[in-house]
Scaffold this motif. Sequence first.
Motif, short mmCIF file in Angstrom:
data_model
loop_
_atom_site.label_atom_id
_atom_site.label_comp_id
_atom_site.label_asym_id
_atom_site.label_seq_id
_atom_site.Cartn_x
_atom_site.Cartn_y
_atom_site.Cartn_z
N ILE A 114 0.82 -1.20 0.00
CA ILE A 114 0.00 0.00 0.00
C ILE A 114 0.87 1.26 0.00
CG2 ILE A 114 -0.17 0.04 2.53
CD1 ILE A 114 -3.09 1.04 2.16
N ASP A 115 0.36 2.31 -0.61
CA ASP A 115 1.02 3.62 -0.65
C ASP A 115 0.96 4.27 0.73
OD1 ASP A 115 1.40 6.50 -1.05
OD2 ASP A 115 1.18 6.10 -3.19
N ALA A 116 2.06 4.84 1.15
CA ALA A 116 2.16 5.46 2.48
C ALA A 116 1.16 6.59 2.68
CB ALA A 116 3.57 5.99 2.71
N PRO A 234 16.07 7.65 12.03
CA PRO A 234 15.80 8.49 10.85
C PRO A 234 17.07 9.13 10.30
CG PRO A 234 14.16 8.89 12.54
CD PRO A 234 15.23 8.04 13.17
N LYS A 235 17.96 9.55 11.21
CA LYS A 235 19.22 10.18 10.78
C LYS A 235 20.07 9.21 9.95
CE LYS A 235 21.15 12.49 14.06
NZ LYS A 235 21.96 12.82 15.25
N TYR A 236 20.09 7.95 10.37
CA TYR A 236 20.85 6.94 9.64
C TYR A 236 20.18 6.61 8.30
CZ TYR A 236 23.03 2.43 8.53
OH TYR A 236 23.69 1.39 7.91
N MET A 237 18.85 6.48 8.33
CA MET A 237 18.14 6.03 7.15
C MET A 237 18.18 7.05 6.01
SD MET A 237 17.21 2.96 7.67
CE MET A 237 16.36 2.84 6.11
N ASP A 266 5.74 5.13 12.55
CA ASP A 266 5.33 6.51 12.28
C ASP A 266 6.53 7.40 12.01
OD1 ASP A 266 2.76 5.70 12.76
OD2 ASP A 266 2.55 6.73 14.67
N ILE A 267 7.54 7.26 12.86
CA ILE A 267 8.73 8.10 12.77
C ILE A 267 9.46 7.85 11.45
CG2 ILE A 267 11.00 8.54 13.80
CD1 ILE A 267 9.66 7.82 16.52
N VAL A 268 9.61 6.58 11.08
CA VAL A 268 10.30 6.24 9.85
C VAL A 268 9.50 6.70 8.64
CG1 VAL A 268 11.17 4.33 8.44
CG2 VAL A 268 11.53 4.32 10.91
N LEU A 269 8.18 6.54 8.68
CA LEU A 269 7.33 6.98 7.57
C LEU A 269 7.47 8.48 7.33
CD1 LEU A 269 4.04 4.96 8.13
CD2 LEU A 269 5.36 5.03 6.02
N GLN A 270 7.57 9.24 8.40
CA GLN A 270 7.68 10.69 8.29
C GLN A 270 9.03 11.13 7.75
OE1 GLN A 270 6.89 11.92 12.29
NE2 GLN A 270 4.73 11.33 12.21
#
Length: 282
Positions: A114-116, A234-237, A266-270
Amino acid sequence: MQKIISVFDSLRFSESTLHYSIVIAKQQQAHLAAIFPDDATYHSFDLLQLLKSGTDQDTIRLLEENDEAKRKTAVGSFEAACQEAGLEYSTHHSSNLALQTVLEENIYADLLIIDARETFTHDKANAPTRFMRDLLTDVQCPVLIVPGQIWAPPAFNDINNAVLLYDGSPSSVYAIKMYNYLLPSLDILPTTVLSVNRYGNHLKNKRLMKDFIKRHFPNALYKVIPGSPDEEIPKYMVQQPAGTIAILGAYRRSAASRWFKESMADIVLQAIPFPIFVAHAK
């Protein structure tokens, strides 16, 4: 043969979902089922606002006919792509509420794509949308969340790098297992086990984890970062190359706690424009 279901808003058709669905289904030689939740209350326009403003019935009828044409075009696009790829496929339609339809269908699937940014409303929203939060909380099968339309470049990046997020919890290990079982064609990718530890730079349950990983991803690298997972992941990704996929677990929580603490999903999606594989142990 695996059964993969792809969820499409036929009024806002996601080329991103289509692309990744075709690629994954072809790699896994899976049956691909497209879910088109044609919720009778959902339009591309605000029907209530039009009625309040006194818009005439002929204009509303034309808008509804335009929506119906969009729905047919979306189904046609999916079917044409599957035929070109030589896939076994099917299409499912329902006039029930979109979330209800998807939650019922996913019980009988191996993987959901599914689309985010799906909302199934005429309004747009940033990821994770309310629809996605509700879906991820109650979904029964693993989910591949693909980059929303705003992120998608002209040419999509195929998956060519994997980051396995590990925090020592059973849920994070379960997600890695399901990723390995469902998408074995991706085992050969460059793979990193990423762990962020608030209390140092050691890997939790190091012996057990490394013994498990070498059976499934023998060439995997390990990266342990001290600090806060909410900040460091998130900083690494965002530094990872295009075509990276993130694998994580631990979304399901009580309704009360969801008001006070964001999920890592949620954090990664953002934060990142990558496909995200989410699975949580029940």
